[in-house]
Design a protein around this motif. Structure first.
Motif, PDB file in Angstrom:
ATOM      1  N   PRO A  87       0.847  -1.336   0.293  1.00 22.43           N
ATOM      2  CA  PRO A  87      -0.078  -0.044  -0.518  1.00 22.43           C
ATOM      3  C   PRO A  87       1.299   1.057   0.040  1.00 22.43           C
ATOM      4  O   PRO A  87       1.758   1.159   0.213  1.00 22.43           O
ATOM      5  CB  PRO A  87      -1.494  -0.087   1.227  1.00 22.43           C
ATOM      6  N   VAL A  88       0.032   2.107  -0.576  1.00 26.28           N
ATOM      7  CA  VAL A  88       1.068   3.808  -0.208  1.00 26.28           C
ATOM      8  C   VAL A  88       0.231   5.125  -0.115  1.00 26.28           C
ATOM      9  O   VAL A  88      -1.300   4.540  -0.169  1.00 26.28           O
ATOM     10  CB  VAL A  88       1.489   4.011  -1.941  1.00 26.28           C
ATOM     11  N   ASP A  89       1.285   6.026   0.449  1.00 26.76           N
ATOM     12  CA  ASP A  89      -0.106   6.612   0.431  1.00 26.76           C
ATOM     13  C   ASP A  89      -0.507   7.466  -0.321  1.00 26.76           C
ATOM     14  O   ASP A  89       0.049   8.060  -0.815  1.00 26.76           O
ATOM     15  CB  ASP A  89      -0.065   8.099   1.413  1.00 26.76           C
ATOM     16  N   GLU A  90      -1.733   7.208  -0.944  1.00 28.69           N
ATOM     17  CA  GLU A  90      -2.350   8.037  -2.146  1.00 28.69           C
ATOM     18  C   GLU A  90      -3.010   9.302  -1.989  1.00 28.69           C
ATOM     19  O   GLU A  90      -3.114   9.963  -3.240  1.00 28.69           O
ATOM     20  CB  GLU A  90      -3.691   6.597  -2.711  1.00 28.69           C
ATOM     21  N   THR A  91      -2.599  10.258  -0.585  1.00 29.43           N
ATOM     22  CA  THR A  91      -3.888  11.315  -0.095  1.00 29.43           C
ATOM     23  C   THR A  91      -3.092  12.573  -1.612  1.00 29.43           C
ATOM     24  O   THR A  91      -4.314  13.326  -2.281  1.00 29.43           O
ATOM     25  CB  THR A  91      -3.380  11.778   0.855  1.00 29.43           C
ATOM     26  N   ILE A  92      -1.493  12.484  -1.258  1.00 32.68           N
ATOM     27  CA  ILE A  92      -1.280  13.464  -2.357  1.00 32.68           C
ATOM     28  C   ILE A  92      -1.525  13.160  -4.553  1.00 32.68           C
ATOM     29  O   ILE A  92      -2.375  14.418  -5.395  1.00 32.68           O
ATOM     30  CB  ILE A  92       0.302  13.176  -2.932  1.00 32.68           C
ATOM     31  N   ALA A  93      -1.733  12.549  -4.426  1.00 31.55           N
ATOM     32  CA  ALA A  93      -1.788  11.656  -5.927  1.00 31.55           C
ATOM     33  C   ALA A  93      -3.462  11.818  -6.388  1.00 31.55           C
ATOM     34  O   ALA A  93      -3.927  12.300  -7.517  1.00 31.55           O
ATOM     35  CB  ALA A  93      -1.734   9.973  -6.237  1.00 31.55           C
ATOM     36  N   ALA A  94      -3.636  11.606  -5.355  1.00 31.78           N
ATOM     37  CA  ALA A  94      -5.516  11.693  -5.258  1.00 31.78           C
ATOM     38  C   ALA A  94      -6.106  13.486  -5.719  1.00 31.78           C
ATOM     39  O   ALA A  94      -6.415  13.926  -5.910  1.00 31.78           O
ATOM     40  CB  ALA A  94      -6.287  11.394  -4.012  1.00 31.78           C
ATOM     41  N   ARG A  95      -5.200  14.037  -4.678  1.00 30.98           N
ATOM     42  CA  ARG A  95      -4.824  15.553  -4.357  1.00 30.98           C
ATOM     43  C   ARG A  95      -4.833  16.000  -6.264  1.00 30.98           C
ATOM     44  O   ARG A  95      -5.245  17.413  -6.577  1.00 30.98           O
ATOM     45  CB  ARG A  95      -4.624  16.639  -3.516  1.00 30.98           C
ATOM     46  N   MET A  96      -3.799  15.527  -6.846  1.00 34.00           N
ATOM     47  CA  MET A  96      -3.463  15.757  -8.137  1.00 34.00           C
ATOM     48  C   MET A  96      -4.296  15.444  -8.842  1.00 34.00           C
ATOM     49  O   MET A  96      -4.390  16.743  -9.761  1.00 34.00           O
ATOM     50  CB  MET A  96      -1.719  15.173  -8.174  1.00 34.00           C
ATOM     51  N   ILE A  97      -5.045  14.975  -8.705  1.00 33.67           N
ATOM     52  CA  ILE A  97      -5.837  14.087  -9.982  1.00 33.67           C
ATOM     53  C   ILE A  97      -7.098  15.092  -9.489  1.00 33.67           C
ATOM     54  O   ILE A  97      -8.130  15.750 -10.942  1.00 33.67           O
ATOM     55  CB  ILE A  97      -6.679  12.494  -9.541  1.00 33.67           C
ATOM     56  N   ALA A  98      -7.916  15.275  -8.745  1.00 29.68           N
ATOM     57  CA  ALA A  98      -8.361  16.690  -8.167  1.00 29.68           C
ATOM     58  C   ALA A  98      -8.511  17.759  -8.639  1.00 29.68           C
ATOM     59  O   ALA A  98      -9.077  18.659  -9.848  1.00 29.68           O
ATOM     60  CB  ALA A  98      -8.815  16.676  -7.012  1.00 29.68           C
ATOM     61  N   ALA A  99      -6.834  18.265  -8.678  1.00 25.41           N
ATOM     62  CA  ALA A  99      -6.653  19.337  -8.693  1.00 25.41           C
ATOM     63  C   ALA A  99      -6.605  19.818 -10.922  1.00 25.41           C
ATOM     64  O   ALA A  99      -6.611  20.613 -11.209  1.00 25.41           O
ATOM     65  CB  ALA A  99      -4.976  20.359  -8.607  1.00 25.41           C
ATOM     66  N   THR A 100      -6.377  18.068 -11.257  1.00 27.60           N
ATOM     67  CA  THR A 100      -6.552  18.385 -12.965  1.00 27.60           C
ATOM     68  C   THR A 100      -8.108  18.389 -13.044  1.00 27.60           C
ATOM     69  O   THR A 100      -7.942  18.736 -14.727  1.00 27.60           O
ATOM     70  CB  THR A 100      -6.200  16.427 -12.991  1.00 27.60           C
ATOM     71  N   ILE A 101      -8.425  17.820 -12.448  1.00 28.81           N
ATOM     72  CA  ILE A 101     -10.392  17.805 -12.898  1.00 28.81           C
ATOM     73  C   ILE A 101     -10.838  19.233 -12.599  1.00 28.81           C
ATOM     74  O   ILE A 101     -11.306  20.111 -13.925  1.00 28.81           O
ATOM     75  CB  ILE A 101     -10.927  17.485 -11.793  1.00 28.81           C
ATOM     76  N   LYS A 102      -9.517  20.471 -11.990  1.00 24.62           N
ATOM     77  CA  LYS A 102     -10.056  21.712 -11.251  1.00 24.62           C
ATOM     78  C   LYS A 102      -9.930  22.427 -12.563  1.00 24.62           C
ATOM     79  O   LYS A 102     -10.052  23.344 -13.705  1.00 24.62           O
ATOM     80  CB  LYS A 102      -9.879  21.984  -9.641  1.00 24.62           C
ATOM     81  N   LEU A 103      -8.328  22.356 -13.366  1.00 29.35           N
ATOM     82  CA  LEU A 103      -7.468  23.472 -14.087  1.00 29.35           C
ATOM     83  C   LEU A 103      -7.409  22.654 -15.943  1.00 29.35           C
ATOM     84  O   LEU A 103      -7.283  23.405 -15.943  1.00 29.35           O
ATOM     85  CB  LEU A 103      -6.168  23.121 -13.787  1.00 29.35           C
ATOM     86  N   GLU A 104      -7.541  20.906 -15.421  1.00 30.41           N
ATOM     87  CA  GLU A 104      -7.636  20.372 -17.104  1.00 30.41           C
ATOM     88  C   GLU A 104      -8.901  19.833 -17.685  1.00 30.41           C
ATOM     89  O   GLU A 104      -9.165  19.715 -18.950  1.00 30.41           O
ATOM     90  CB  GLU A 104      -6.232  19.765 -17.370  1.00 30.41           C
ATOM     91  N   GLY A 105      -9.128  20.212 -16.348  1.00 31.06           N
ATOM     92  CA  GLY A 105     -11.515  19.202 -16.806  1.00 31.06           C
ATOM     93  C   GLY A 105     -10.977  17.449 -16.694  1.00 31.06           C
ATOM     94  O   GLY A 105     -10.474  16.694 -16.212  1.00 31.06           O
ATOM     95  N   ASN A 106     -12.354  17.288 -17.312  1.00 30.68           N
ATOM     96  CA  ASN A 106     -12.187  15.422 -16.825  1.00 30.68           C
ATOM     97  C   ASN A 106     -11.575  14.858 -17.431  1.00 30.68           C
ATOM     98  O   ASN A 106     -10.669  13.730 -17.253  1.00 30.68           O
ATOM     99  CB  ASN A 106     -13.450  15.196 -16.939  1.00 30.68           C
ATOM    100  N   ALA A 107     -11.730  14.831 -18.817  1.00 35.01           N
ATOM    101  CA  ALA A 107     -10.983  13.367 -20.205  1.00 35.01           C
ATOM    102  C   ALA A 107      -9.232  13.697 -19.296  1.00 35.01           C
ATOM    103  O   ALA A 107      -8.519  12.305 -19.468  1.00 35.01           O
ATOM    104  CB  ALA A 107     -10.856  14.241 -20.935  1.00 35.01           C
ATOM    105  N   ALA A 108      -8.452  14.710 -19.305  1.00 31.45           N
ATOM    106  CA  ALA A 108      -7.604  15.224 -18.723  1.00 31.45           C
ATOM    107  C   ALA A 108      -6.615  14.775 -17.196  1.00 31.45           C
ATOM    108  O   ALA A 108      -5.769  13.278 -17.462  1.00 31.45           O
ATOM    109  CB  ALA A 108      -6.711  16.405 -18.632  1.00 31.45           C
ATOM    110  N   ALA A 109      -7.822  14.187 -16.052  1.00 30.17           N
ATOM    111  CA  ALA A 109      -7.823  13.796 -14.908  1.00 30.17           C
ATOM    112  C   ALA A 109      -8.277  12.220 -15.193  1.00 30.17           C
ATOM    113  O   ALA A 109      -7.568  11.647 -14.619  1.00 30.17           O
ATOM    114  CB  ALA A 109      -8.365  14.391 -13.979  1.00 30.17           C
ATOM    115  N   LEU A 110      -8.906  11.759 -16.016  1.00 29.30           N
ATOM    116  CA  LEU A 110      -8.726   9.624 -16.337  1.00 29.30           C
ATOM    117  C   LEU A 110      -7.919   9.732 -17.075  1.00 29.30           C
ATOM    118  O   LEU A 110      -7.298   8.623 -16.936  1.00 29.30           O
ATOM    119  CB  LEU A 110     -10.021  10.688 -17.191  1.00 29.30           C
TER     120      LEU A 110
END
Length: 202
Positions: A87-110
């Motif tokens: 297992p890994v601390d995924e918090t930062i990765a999850a926040r980065m995905i969320a930031a991508t949704i906010k800044l670049e949109g859903n397709a980029a986040a996916l």
């Protein structure tokens, strides 16, 4: 437009195994996907009766490995059953995905989400490492450094998605919702596709 809400953990092997099929299915049926990274281990599981992997009985952990191997072979997707960084601390990765949704949109986040899944389960990479996250972002044709610097902007969204998942009675990952109907697990994707097809034929 059809819309699928997609709750997941960035380190879930099951979400990884279903991710490519979900993307293909959405394209086939002209559906939008709303990615929702959530804090399953620290927030969703405690209120839904779930247990982190290491706290599950031995027989459940053993059968999990059988199923992962089975589904990896069935889908033709490479998967290391014992990755170095899990297992890994995924918090930062999850926040980065969320930031991508906010800044670049859903397709980029996916796209970023798929790359993070592969990093853990096929490439032996550490998604808790800053340099690794930035490089993965860059490889997705995004500005990895900018997204990493925007983690604070993703933190609020990550928490919002987690609370949304709890309110919607989500208890496992991946979790898909289409027209109010929940589907738990990548092994339920065939049922999700039937629902998408049924809507399209109406």
């Amino acid at each position: 437009m059809k819309t699928i809400t997609y709750y997941f953990s960035p380190q879930s092997p099951w979400a990884y195994l279903g991710h490519a099929q979900l993307m293909a299915m959405a394209e086939k049926h002209q559906a939008d996907i709303l990615p929702r990274p959530c804090a399953f281990g620290t927030q969703v599981f405690p209120v839904s009766g779930g247990l982190p992997l290491k706290q599950r009985p031995a027989q459940r952990q053993e059968y999990r490995l059988i199923e992962l191997k089975r589904w990896s072979e069935y889908r033709g997707i490479p998967l290391n059953l014992h990755p170095q960084h899990f297992p890994v601390d995924e918090t930062i990765a999850a926040r980065m995905i969320a930031a991508t949704i906010k800044l670049e949109g859903n397709a980029a986040a996916l796209a970023l989400t798929g790359a993070l899944f592969r990093a853990i389960w096929a490439q032996e990479r550490n998604i808790a490492d800053a340099d690794t996250l930035i490089e993965i972002g860059n490889n997705c044709e995004l500005d990895g450094a900018k997204l990493y610097a925007s983690l604070d902007s993703g933190s609020e969204l990550f928490e919002q998605y987690t609370q949304e998942a709890i309110a919607n009675r989500v208890f496992g990952a991946p979790w898909y919702v289409y027209e109010g109907e929940p589907f738990w697990g990548q092994d339920r994707l065939s049922f999700l596709e039937r629902a998408l097809a049924k809507t399209g034929s109406a």
